[in-house]
Design a protein around this motif. Sequence first.
Motif, PDB file in Angstrom:
ATOM      1  N   ASN A 211     -33.604 -32.642   1.817  1.00 36.13           N
ATOM      2  CA  ASN A 211     -32.910 -32.571   0.648  1.00 36.13           C
ATOM      3  C   ASN A 211     -31.493 -31.757   0.971  1.00 36.13           C
ATOM      4  O   ASN A 211     -30.545 -32.060   0.289  1.00 36.13           O
ATOM      5  CB  ASN A 211     -33.517 -31.814  -0.310  1.00 36.13           C
ATOM      6  N   SER A 212     -31.759 -30.738   1.761  1.00 34.24           N
ATOM      7  CA  SER A 212     -30.445 -29.993   1.987  1.00 34.24           C
ATOM      8  C   SER A 212     -29.363 -30.863   2.551  1.00 34.24           C
ATOM      9  O   SER A 212     -28.084 -30.725   2.457  1.00 34.24           O
ATOM     10  CB  SER A 212     -30.823 -28.632   2.882  1.00 34.24           C
ATOM     11  N   VAL A 213     -29.745 -31.751   3.536  1.00 34.76           N
ATOM     12  CA  VAL A 213     -28.791 -32.705   4.100  1.00 34.76           C
ATOM     13  C   VAL A 213     -28.208 -33.703   3.357  1.00 34.76           C
ATOM     14  O   VAL A 213     -27.100 -33.855   3.006  1.00 34.76           O
ATOM     15  CB  VAL A 213     -29.333 -33.521   5.345  1.00 34.76           C
ATOM     16  N   LEU A 214     -29.281 -34.249   2.387  1.00 32.63           N
ATOM     17  CA  LEU A 214     -28.420 -35.225   1.273  1.00 32.63           C
ATOM     18  C   LEU A 214     -27.717 -34.453   0.359  1.00 32.63           C
ATOM     19  O   LEU A 214     -26.515 -35.120  -0.102  1.00 32.63           O
ATOM     20  CB  LEU A 214     -29.780 -35.635   0.525  1.00 32.63           C
TER      21      LEU A 214
ATOM     22  N   PRO B   7     -39.987 -29.830   6.037  1.00 29.54           N
ATOM     23  CA  PRO B   7     -39.047 -31.008   6.464  1.00 29.54           C
ATOM     24  C   PRO B   7     -38.599 -31.492   4.974  1.00 29.54           C
ATOM     25  O   PRO B   7     -37.265 -32.159   5.171  1.00 29.54           O
ATOM     26  CB  PRO B   7     -40.241 -31.778   7.020  1.00 29.54           C
ATOM     27  N   GLU B   8     -39.191 -31.482   3.958  1.00 35.03           N
ATOM     28  CA  GLU B   8     -38.508 -31.886   2.686  1.00 35.03           C
ATOM     29  C   GLU B   8     -37.412 -31.242   2.243  1.00 35.03           C
ATOM     30  O   GLU B   8     -36.310 -31.852   1.996  1.00 35.03           O
ATOM     31  CB  GLU B   8     -39.741 -32.132   1.666  1.00 35.03           C
ATOM     32  N   GLU B   9     -37.334 -29.968   2.349  1.00 34.02           N
ATOM     33  CA  GLU B   9     -36.181 -28.940   2.064  1.00 34.02           C
ATOM     34  C   GLU B   9     -35.013 -29.432   2.978  1.00 34.02           C
ATOM     35  O   GLU B   9     -34.071 -29.458   2.470  1.00 34.02           O
ATOM     36  CB  GLU B   9     -36.776 -27.486   2.218  1.00 34.02           C
TER      37      GLU B   9
ATOM     38  N   SER C  29     -27.391 -25.493   1.121  1.00 38.91           N
ATOM     39  CA  SER C  29     -27.648 -26.585   2.294  1.00 38.91           C
ATOM     40  C   SER C  29     -27.161 -26.086   3.400  1.00 38.91           C
ATOM     41  O   SER C  29     -27.841 -26.126   4.559  1.00 38.91           O
ATOM     42  CB  SER C  29     -26.841 -27.746   1.792  1.00 38.91           C
ATOM     43  N   ASN C  30     -25.965 -25.451   3.377  1.00 36.55           N
ATOM     44  CA  ASN C  30     -25.548 -24.785   4.697  1.00 36.55           C
ATOM     45  C   ASN C  30     -26.545 -23.915   5.268  1.00 36.55           C
ATOM     46  O   ASN C  30     -26.680 -23.560   6.484  1.00 36.55           O
ATOM     47  CB  ASN C  30     -24.083 -24.311   4.668  1.00 36.55           C
ATOM     48  N   THR C  31     -27.075 -23.167   4.351  1.00 39.19           N
ATOM     49  CA  THR C  31     -28.160 -21.959   4.893  1.00 39.19           C
ATOM     50  C   THR C  31     -29.100 -22.462   5.739  1.00 39.19           C
ATOM     51  O   THR C  31     -29.673 -22.088   6.529  1.00 39.19           O
ATOM     52  CB  THR C  31     -28.319 -21.013   3.695  1.00 39.19           C
ATOM     53  N   ILE C  32     -29.639 -23.478   4.762  1.00 38.73           N
ATOM     54  CA  ILE C  32     -30.943 -24.171   5.537  1.00 38.73           C
ATOM     55  C   ILE C  32     -30.669 -24.676   6.891  1.00 38.73           C
ATOM     56  O   ILE C  32     -31.355 -24.733   7.722  1.00 38.73           O
ATOM     57  CB  ILE C  32     -31.546 -25.097   4.369  1.00 38.73           C
TER      58      ILE C  32
ATOM     59  N   ALA D  61     -22.177 -33.721  -1.932  1.00 39.15           N
ATOM     60  CA  ALA D  61     -21.337 -32.908  -2.281  1.00 39.15           C
ATOM     61  C   ALA D  61     -20.130 -33.287  -1.428  1.00 39.15           C
ATOM     62  O   ALA D  61     -18.759 -33.054  -2.025  1.00 39.15           O
ATOM     63  CB  ALA D  61     -21.680 -31.512  -1.805  1.00 39.15           C
ATOM     64  N   ASN D  62     -19.952 -33.756  -0.299  1.00 42.08           N
ATOM     65  CA  ASN D  62     -18.867 -33.961   0.652  1.00 42.08           C
ATOM     66  C   ASN D  62     -18.274 -35.315  -0.288  1.00 42.08           C
ATOM     67  O   ASN D  62     -16.949 -35.213  -0.153  1.00 42.08           O
ATOM     68  CB  ASN D  62     -19.092 -34.200   2.127  1.00 42.08           C
ATOM     69  N   LYS D  63     -19.090 -36.006  -0.635  1.00 44.33           N
ATOM     70  CA  LYS D  63     -18.606 -37.180  -1.195  1.00 44.33           C
ATOM     71  C   LYS D  63     -18.060 -37.221  -2.845  1.00 44.33           C
ATOM     72  O   LYS D  63     -17.779 -38.196  -3.283  1.00 44.33           O
ATOM     73  CB  LYS D  63     -19.579 -38.440  -1.108  1.00 44.33           C
ATOM     74  N   GLY D  64     -18.237 -35.963  -3.256  1.00 43.14           N
ATOM     75  CA  GLY D  64     -18.040 -35.730  -4.590  1.00 43.14           C
ATOM     76  C   GLY D  64     -18.957 -36.247  -5.448  1.00 43.14           C
ATOM     77  O   GLY D  64     -18.821 -36.415  -6.874  1.00 43.14           O
ATOM     78  N   GLN D  65     -20.316 -36.534  -5.047  1.00 46.07           N
ATOM     79  CA  GLN D  65     -21.422 -37.034  -5.815  1.00 46.07           C
ATOM     80  C   GLN D  65     -22.103 -35.602  -6.324  1.00 46.07           C
ATOM     81  O   GLN D  65     -21.939 -34.562  -5.862  1.00 46.07           O
ATOM     82  CB  GLN D  65     -22.387 -37.848  -4.977  1.00 46.07           C
ATOM     83  N   GLN D  66     -22.832 -35.945  -7.432  1.00 43.28           N
ATOM     84  CA  GLN D  66     -23.548 -34.753  -8.020  1.00 43.28           C
ATOM     85  C   GLN D  66     -24.880 -34.635  -7.339  1.00 43.28           C
ATOM     86  O   GLN D  66     -25.755 -35.705  -7.231  1.00 43.28           O
ATOM     87  CB  GLN D  66     -24.041 -35.142  -9.496  1.00 43.28           C
TER      88      GLN D  66
END
Length: 244
Positions: A209-212, A204-206, A232-235, A217-222
């Motif tokens: 974090n993959s969603v976040l 669940p934690e993994e 993230s997409n793999t998970i 990344a889509n927002k251009g944030q680090q």
Amino acid sequence: MRRFKNEKYNKLATVENVFKAEKSDDDSHKITIYGDIGESWWGESTSAKDIEDVLNKITSGTINLHLNSPGGDVFDGIAIYNQLKNHASKVIVHVDGLAASAASIIAMAADELIMNTGSMMMIHEASTFAWGNKADFQKALNALEGIDKSIVDIYMTRFQGERSEIETMLQGETWFTSDEAVDVGLADRVNQTVEEDDDDDVDPEEFKNSVLNRIRANKGQQPKQPDSTQQSNTILNRFKRQAN
């Protein structure tokens, strides 16, 4: 049910019996031995006679033997070991899950012994039932001591340590992880190739974090984790397959 000294491993003692031999596309045969070794009073098993019948028909250059067994009859194990050692084919043993007791003896016949990821090997002293007077018990004791010497002889064909060390390991019922089996010489290598399984659990934690990370990344944030969109997409894909 088979019992081990180390109670936490007793749940591994029940393995559904599978015995089959099949020709591969190349010059090789695949033999699968899952479950008990030797004649069993409690269910299906694989005996030395079963293996002899199969080996007599194999002329392929290579035999890939897949093992997942809690063990069984020590003499069947030794007989199968010798049948494999004396066969003309190259023998590659793959420990798919567990090679314990008599099954670990069979594994020693390999020209190449591969521990699949997460697999284990266990070695221990021979055991038996005895009934009668003290002379009968002494005969049983003498027989067990002789069997243990034979077992040590087999392990010593691979073991990198001293004979006294493997004898002590037998007395203590010693369990080896895949890496440990390689380290002491009982196996050649660990197969680190793991196919992606649609039934793998997603932590669940993994997943969170993959969603976040994907959103950041889509927002251009680090992202706060070392990888980003690709992992993230793999998970996420693994999770979606489970949900379906």
